[in-house]
Design a protein around this motif. Structure first.
Motif, PDB file in Angstrom:
ATOM      1  N   LYS A 186       0.823  -1.212   0.000  1.00  0.00           N
ATOM      2  CA  LYS A 186       0.000   0.000   0.000  1.00  0.00           C
ATOM      3  C   LYS A 186       0.860   1.267   0.000  1.00  0.00           C
ATOM      4  O   LYS A 186       0.431   2.316   0.469  1.00  0.00           O
ATOM      5  N   LEU A 187       2.070   1.141  -0.530  1.00  0.00           N
ATOM      6  CA  LEU A 187       2.995   2.279  -0.511  1.00  0.00           C
ATOM      7  C   LEU A 187       2.431   3.454  -1.295  1.00  0.00           C
ATOM      8  O   LEU A 187       2.495   4.612  -0.850  1.00  0.00           O
ATOM      9  N   VAL A 188       1.842   3.194  -2.460  1.00  0.00           N
ATOM     10  CA  VAL A 188       1.296   4.273  -3.281  1.00  0.00           C
ATOM     11  C   VAL A 188       0.118   4.930  -2.583  1.00  0.00           C
ATOM     12  O   VAL A 188      -0.004   6.169  -2.538  1.00  0.00           O
ATOM     13  N   ASP A 189      -0.786   4.119  -1.971  1.00  0.00           N
ATOM     14  CA  ASP A 189      -1.958   4.677  -1.289  1.00  0.00           C
ATOM     15  C   ASP A 189      -1.542   5.512  -0.074  1.00  0.00           C
ATOM     16  O   ASP A 189      -2.105   6.589   0.169  1.00  0.00           O
ATOM     17  N   ARG A 190      -0.575   5.021   0.683  1.00  0.00           N
ATOM     18  CA  ARG A 190      -0.130   5.782   1.861  1.00  0.00           C
ATOM     19  C   ARG A 190       0.527   7.099   1.437  1.00  0.00           C
ATOM     20  O   ARG A 190       0.351   8.127   2.089  1.00  0.00           O
ATOM     21  N   THR A 191       1.284   7.065   0.364  1.00  0.00           N
ATOM     22  CA  THR A 191       1.884   8.314  -0.130  1.00  0.00           C
ATOM     23  C   THR A 191       0.801   9.291  -0.580  1.00  0.00           C
ATOM     24  O   THR A 191       0.902  10.500  -0.348  1.00  0.00           O
ATOM     25  N   GLY A 192      -0.264   8.779  -1.201  1.00  0.00           N
ATOM     26  CA  GLY A 192      -1.377   9.639  -1.582  1.00  0.00           C
ATOM     27  C   GLY A 192      -2.057  10.250  -0.372  1.00  0.00           C
ATOM     28  O   GLY A 192      -2.450  11.435  -0.398  1.00  0.00           O
ATOM     29  N   ASP A 193      -2.206   9.478   0.726  1.00  0.00           N
ATOM     30  CA  ASP A 193      -2.788  10.029   1.958  1.00  0.00           C
ATOM     31  C   ASP A 193      -1.909  11.139   2.519  1.00  0.00           C
ATOM     32  O   ASP A 193      -2.414  12.184   2.986  1.00  0.00           O
ATOM     33  N   GLN A 194      -0.604  10.959   2.485  1.00  0.00           N
ATOM     34  CA  GLN A 194       0.309  12.004   2.960  1.00  0.00           C
ATOM     35  C   GLN A 194       0.174  13.273   2.131  1.00  0.00           C
ATOM     36  O   GLN A 194       0.201  14.385   2.661  1.00  0.00           O
TER      37      GLN A 194
ATOM     38  N   GLU B 262       4.612  14.256  -4.210  1.00  0.00           N
ATOM     39  CA  GLU B 262       4.024  13.998  -5.526  1.00  0.00           C
ATOM     40  C   GLU B 262       5.022  13.305  -6.442  1.00  0.00           C
ATOM     41  O   GLU B 262       4.668  12.405  -7.214  1.00  0.00           O
ATOM     42  N   THR B 263       6.306  13.742  -6.343  1.00  0.00           N
ATOM     43  CA  THR B 263       7.340  13.066  -7.133  1.00  0.00           C
ATOM     44  C   THR B 263       7.490  11.614  -6.706  1.00  0.00           C
ATOM     45  O   THR B 263       7.582  10.705  -7.545  1.00  0.00           O
ATOM     46  N   SER B 264       7.499  11.396  -5.385  1.00  0.00           N
ATOM     47  CA  SER B 264       7.597  10.019  -4.885  1.00  0.00           C
ATOM     48  C   SER B 264       6.386   9.200  -5.314  1.00  0.00           C
ATOM     49  O   SER B 264       6.510   8.029  -5.702  1.00  0.00           O
ATOM     50  N   TYR B 265       5.191   9.813  -5.236  1.00  0.00           N
ATOM     51  CA  TYR B 265       3.969   9.120  -5.638  1.00  0.00           C
ATOM     52  C   TYR B 265       4.042   8.704  -7.107  1.00  0.00           C
ATOM     53  O   TYR B 265       3.711   7.568  -7.467  1.00  0.00           O
TER      54      TYR B 265
END
Length: 450
Positions: free
Chosen positions: A113-121, A277-280
């Motif tokens: 869920k790395l992408v989803d957690r980054t989106g929450d951040q 956003e770059t990380s996402y």
């Protein structure tokens, strides 16, 4: 027989009486043999003056005309582990078809869920961004209100200062009037005292004059006190004006400082959002890289990394693919001494390995099994094998190349140069001279135009 002895046997014995002697010593007619030699010599001289096409020979192999049509390997831009294969060797795949599925081997990307957690951040940071913007807007309004209040307070203090100065002026005039009244009262008292001494004024009149003098003195002192009080009011009004300016300057500076702090936090928050956003985007792109896809339509040649669970590094080749659509070409190599003799657009004859051919290098029109080609590119830097690379394309005006030819097969090439007599070519070959250097007519015409 050899007549090397002093005892000449042939003088005593007639060798012609024997069959072998008859054959050896019999007179033969050499007329036909001499004619044959003469005809052969004439033909040889004529052949020596026949035209011979000089050539530059080269060895190479079959390739494609453009780089994107050549066999290629497919790599993964990220390290991983093979999880599943979707193709087999020899399969035909379309552009974009999935070849294999890989998984992560780096611990920082294990979270599913790395992408989803980054989106929450990112969403939390965007909410903070709105709060900072609201705070900056409120502080800006507060600075405006303080500046407006400061202007009103300053106007009020200036009006009070102006009133104090007018009052001071009025009290100054009253003091001058009191001084004038004091002078008049003093003159009247002196006159009454003189008249009293002369007996012209009564003592009561003298006492009344003294009373008026004292009253005038009292009024003068009171007016001086009043004038000093007015002066103090002016000083107090000036002090109040300065205090108001200093007080509101401090309040405005403090509010502006808070606004600057909020702006700094907002800008830092924007930088954090950009990083997230770059990380996402990187995580999303990386997740899409778990499926290795075909870059173009073609045939799977070989699975370089086989099996399930095999790990590999980034950039390591996984699969070899051969494009389905390509244009054949020949990559040949010539010696440095022959390289200046070649020019783009010149005709070349090609003989493919495994293709039957009878080649006459000097008479290309009489050759069999060779195919026409033209030079499309000449390398300007020497290759590791010590020769120069030349790329040949099929000659559209000649026979088509065989469709059975495979990329990578060997080829022999003959670049066609000048036509010279055979005797000159033999003389050149015996002396080891290079072919004649010349410039094609097209190049010469272009040079004249320039």
């Amino acid at each position: 027989m050899l007549n090397i002895t002093r005892n000449s046997l042939h003088e005593k014995v007639d060798l012609r009486q024997y069959e072998s002697g008859k054959k050896v010593f019999a007179e033969r007619n050499q007329k036909y043999f001499n004619r044959f030699l003469i005809v052969f010599a004439v033909i040889l001289v004529i052949v020596l003056f026949l035209p011979w096409t000089q050539t530059v020979a080269g060895k190479g192999y079959v390739t494609t005309l453009t780089p994107d049509q050549r066999p290629q390997t497919i790599q993964s831009p990220i390290p991983g582990r093979i999880e599943k294969w979707y193709i087999r060797e020899g399969d035909f795949v379309e552009k974009g078809d999935t070849l294999l599925h890989i998984s992560e081997i780096k611990s920082e990307y294990f979270d599913p869920k790395l992408v989803d957690r980054t989106g929450d951040q990112i969403r939390v940071k965007e909410s903070s961004q709105k709060s900072y913007e609201e705070k900056i807007r409120f502080l800006t309004n507060q600075v405006g209100a303080l500046q407006q209040e400061k202007e009103l307070k300053i106007d009020q203090a200036k009006n009070k200062l102006k009133q104090s100065r007018l009052k001071y002026r009025s009290d100054s005039i009253d003091l001058q009037a009191a001084e004038t009244n004091l002078e008049i009262a003093r003159s009247q008292f002196n006159r009454a005292q003189t008249l009293n001494e002369e007996g012209l004024k009564s003592t009561q009149d003298l006492e009344n004059a003294r009373l008026k003098l004292q009253e005038a003195q009292a009024k003068k002192v009171a007016q001086e006190n009043k004038l000093l009080a007015s002066e103090n009011e002016i000083i107090n009004a000036e002090i109040e004006l300065n205090r108001i300016q200093a007080e509101y300057a401090e309040k405005i500076s403090k509010t502006q400082s808070e606004r600057s702090t909020a702006e700094s936090s907002m800008f830092q928050n924007q930088a954090d959002i950009s990083k997230l956003e770059t990380s996402y985007s990187n995580y999303e792109t990386r997740r899409d890289m778990y499926f290795i896809r075909a870059p173009q339509s073609g045939y799977i040649n070989k699975a370089i990394k086989a099996g399930i669970g095999e790990s590999f590094k980034e950039g390591e080749p996984l699969v070899s693919i051969m494009p389905a659509n390509y244009e054949l070409a020949v990559e040949t190599y010539v010696d440095p001494i022959d390289m200046p003799l070649l020019h783009v657009g010149e005709s070349v004859r090609v003989q493919f390995d495994g293709w039957p051919a009878i080649v006459f290098s000097g008479w290309p029109n009489s050759s069999y099994g060779t195919f026409g080609a033209r030079i499309v590119a000449i390398e300007n830097f020497i290759s590791p094998n010590g020769k120069y690379r030349v790329l040949l394309a099929p000659d559209e005006e000649d026979h088509e190349w065989p469709t059975e030819i495979k990329i990578g097969s060997g080829a022999s090439t003959l670049a066609l140069l000048e036509d010279v007599p055979i005797w000159y070519e033999l003389w050149r070959q015996l002396n080891g001279f290079p072919p004649n250097y010349y410039t094609p007519e097209e190049s010469g015409n272009m040079a004249e135009k320039k």
